[in-house]
Design an enzyme around this catalytic site. Structure first.
Site, PDB file in Angstrom:
ATOM      1  N   ARG A   1       0.845  -1.193   0.000  1.00  0.00           N
ATOM      2  CA  ARG A   1       0.000   0.000   0.000  1.00  0.00           C
ATOM      3  C   ARG A   1       0.880   1.242   0.000  1.00  0.00           C
ATOM      4  O   ARG A   1       1.085   1.902   1.026  1.00  0.00           O
ATOM      5  CB  ARG A   1      -0.962  -0.025   1.191  1.00  0.00           C
ATOM      6  CG  ARG A   1      -2.084  -1.030   0.977  1.00  0.00           C
ATOM      7  CD  ARG A   1      -3.178  -0.903   1.981  1.00  0.00           C
ATOM      8  NE  ARG A   1      -4.385  -1.565   1.503  1.00  0.00           N
ATOM      9  CZ  ARG A   1      -5.503  -1.664   2.200  1.00  0.00           C
ATOM     10  NH1 ARG A   1      -5.573  -1.151   3.412  1.00  0.00           N
ATOM     11  NH2 ARG A   1      -6.551  -2.276   1.700  1.00  0.00           N
TER      12      ARG A   1
ATOM     13  N   ASP B   1      -4.311  -1.462  -6.596  1.00  0.00           N
ATOM     14  CA  ASP B   1      -4.787  -2.028  -5.331  1.00  0.00           C
ATOM     15  C   ASP B   1      -6.236  -2.507  -5.432  1.00  0.00           C
ATOM     16  O   ASP B   1      -7.175  -1.747  -5.203  1.00  0.00           O
ATOM     17  CB  ASP B   1      -4.631  -0.974  -4.231  1.00  0.00           C
ATOM     18  CG  ASP B   1      -4.994  -1.487  -2.855  1.00  0.00           C
ATOM     19  OD1 ASP B   1      -5.381  -2.662  -2.736  1.00  0.00           O
ATOM     20  OD2 ASP B   1      -4.901  -0.710  -1.897  1.00  0.00           O
TER      21      ASP B   1
ATOM     22  N   GLN C   1      -1.057   2.521  -5.704  1.00  0.00           N
ATOM     23  CA  GLN C   1      -2.474   2.768  -5.438  1.00  0.00           C
ATOM     24  C   GLN C   1      -3.370   2.361  -6.603  1.00  0.00           C
ATOM     25  O   GLN C   1      -4.458   1.811  -6.400  1.00  0.00           O
ATOM     26  CB  GLN C   1      -2.700   4.241  -5.107  1.00  0.00           C
ATOM     27  CG  GLN C   1      -2.387   4.601  -3.667  1.00  0.00           C
ATOM     28  CD  GLN C   1      -2.706   6.056  -3.368  1.00  0.00           C
ATOM     29  OE1 GLN C   1      -2.717   6.905  -4.258  1.00  0.00           O
ATOM     30  NE2 GLN C   1      -2.965   6.363  -2.115  1.00  0.00           N
TER      31      GLN C   1
ATOM     32  N   SER D   1      -8.496  -2.263  -2.077  1.00  0.00           N
ATOM     33  CA  SER D   1      -9.136  -0.987  -1.780  1.00  0.00           C
ATOM     34  C   SER D   1     -10.325  -0.731  -2.700  1.00  0.00           C
ATOM     35  O   SER D   1     -11.385  -0.275  -2.259  1.00  0.00           O
ATOM     36  CB  SER D   1      -8.125   0.158  -1.911  1.00  0.00           C
ATOM     37  OG  SER D   1      -7.135   0.064  -0.909  1.00  0.00           O
TER      38      SER D   1
ATOM     39  N   TYR E   1      -2.808  -1.426   7.619  1.00  0.00           N
ATOM     40  CA  TYR E   1      -3.464  -2.585   8.226  1.00  0.00           C
ATOM     41  C   TYR E   1      -3.408  -2.490   9.744  1.00  0.00           C
ATOM     42  O   TYR E   1      -2.586  -1.779  10.324  1.00  0.00           O
ATOM     43  CB  TYR E   1      -2.794  -3.889   7.779  1.00  0.00           C
ATOM     44  CG  TYR E   1      -2.933  -4.177   6.309  1.00  0.00           C
ATOM     45  CD1 TYR E   1      -4.176  -4.434   5.751  1.00  0.00           C
ATOM     46  CD2 TYR E   1      -1.813  -4.182   5.475  1.00  0.00           C
ATOM     47  CE1 TYR E   1      -4.309  -4.707   4.399  1.00  0.00           C
ATOM     48  CE2 TYR E   1      -1.941  -4.459   4.118  1.00  0.00           C
ATOM     49  CZ  TYR E   1      -3.186  -4.717   3.588  1.00  0.00           C
ATOM     50  OH  TYR E   1      -3.312  -4.980   2.241  1.00  0.00           O
TER      51      TYR E   1
END
Length: 391
Positions: A129, A137, A134, A140, A235
């Site tokens: 992350r 991902d 991004q 997400s 996390y």
């Protein structure tokens, strides 16, 4: 280099790994693309949408995967050793590259099969992350959809309005929504509940997300932790015993006065900690609703049954699985963009280039050259082997 996209065969799965806009980009980058016939139908992308771009449709999935250099999928590939009817791993040629959501700690048998087949497997749910990653991902992207849809499910089940209303018959006060966990799913749940007019309170074991919670319109509640619960990369990790007890008291108090509770907590983005006990459910108001968005990881509520709706003492507990698949058009669009960003980032001379010195590939690779490269997965497999009784 040929990219193959098989049809998703898991029960309830309606997404597709590549949508037409992404196919266009990858074709322009020099790839050939083949898809299993009907792969995009359930998501709203028909055969004509692909063939007009030059994508080949193949009806035989075994032949499709056998010819592929790169396989793109939404869910983990099927493997006979995992009890799957479609042995997709066996159809892949040695040296092929797999890219998709693998959740390796939940699919150890599949990981073992991929390694034995000498497939290089990248799990998009293991991508670091970082700012650079991004756009790749998938965790997400899909969590965003899950948080949105979870609130809508709660609104349908709740026996009252979400918003405050002034009517000729008098005032209707807003529902109180309590969101547990302020990752991507939790923040989207907060924002969606606020848009529907609810009074929203939220908590997270990472106190640094307080500003994020407040920025989307919720009131933050939390405890002072004796030890940090941040595991890095956005996390959370498990709490100490003392912090767990104090958190349980906070959660019980908030649940008792809430109309809707949305839980989104996952340890390391994989497994769901038990946060709401059966005793806490007993204190909740009749007609209240729990939506357990941690169901894919086992569930955050003691009474949750993944994939089912449970009624306990007047409280409705929903534990939906794979919510992104219930909005397959946009889920596929976002997932496809994530996969395309990953492939494009490592394309050189019209081919996908392996580079394990790169931090993204290094973090996302699960198997390569017959070996399991992902440390946590390797440890889980070694532990499972020790716990398996010798015949």
């Amino acid at each position: 280099m040929r990219i193959a996209v098989p049809r998703e065969s898991a029960s309830g799965e309606r997404r597709v790994a590549l949508v037409p806009e992404s196919c266009k980009k990858l074709l322009q980058a020099g790839y050939e693309i083949s898809m299993e016939t009907g792969a995009g139908d359930a998501a709203g992308f028909g055969s004509d949408d692909y063939t007009r771009l030059g994508v080949s449709l193949v009806s035989d999935p075994a032949a499709l995967l056998a010819s592929a250099d790169v396989i793109l999928k939404v869910g983990a590939p099927g493997a006979a050793s995992a009890g799957d009817a479609r042995d997709e791993v066996a159809w892949m040629k040695p040296g092929a590259i797999y890219v998709g959501s693998l959740m390796p700690l939940r699919h150890l048998a599949v990981v073992r099969a991929l390694a034995a087949r000498h497939v290089t497997a990248f799990a998009t749910d293991a991508i670091p992350r970082t700012t650079r990653a991004q756009s790749m991902d998938t965790l997400s992207s899909m969590a965003n959809l899950g948080g949105y849809k979870g609130v809508l499910l709660a609104a349908v089940e709740l026996n009252r309005y979400f918003p405050m209303l002034t009517t000729a018959a008098g005032m209707v006060f807003p529902a109180k929504v309590f969101v547990i966990g302020a990752g991507v799913a939790g923040l989207q749940a907060i924002a969606t509940a606020k848009r529907l007019g609810a009074n929203v309170v939220a908590t997270d074991v990472r106190p640094e997300v307080k500003e994020q919670i407040e920025s989307v319109g919720a009131k933050y509640v939390g405890i002072e932790l004796a030890e940090s619960a941040a595991a890095g990369g956005g996390y959370a990790k498990e709490l100490s015993e003392a912090d767990r007890k104090r958190q349980a008291e906070l959660l019980a108090a908030e649940c008792a006065q809430s109309d809707v509770v949305i839980t989104t907590a996952l340890i390391g983005g994989v497994f769901a900690p038990r946060l709401i006990s059966a005793e806490t459910v007993k204190t909740m108001k009749p007609g209240s609703v729990i939506v357990d968005l941690g169901a894919d990881g086992g569930g955050n509520c003691e009474l949750s049954r993944p994939g089912q709706t449970v009624h306990a003492g007047g409280v409705t507990i929903l534990a939906p699985l794979n919510l992104p698949a219930t909005v397959p058009y946009h889920a596929s669009l976002l997932f496809s963009r994530n996969l395309t960003a990953f492939v494009q980032a490592f394309t050189k001379d019209k081919a996908f280039a392996l580079d394990f010195n790169d931090d993204i590939q290094q973090g996302a690779v699960i198997t390569h050259d017959g070996e399991i490269k992902h440390a946590r997965t390797r440890e889980a497999l070694e532990k499972a082997a020790l716990e398996t009784p010798t015949p």
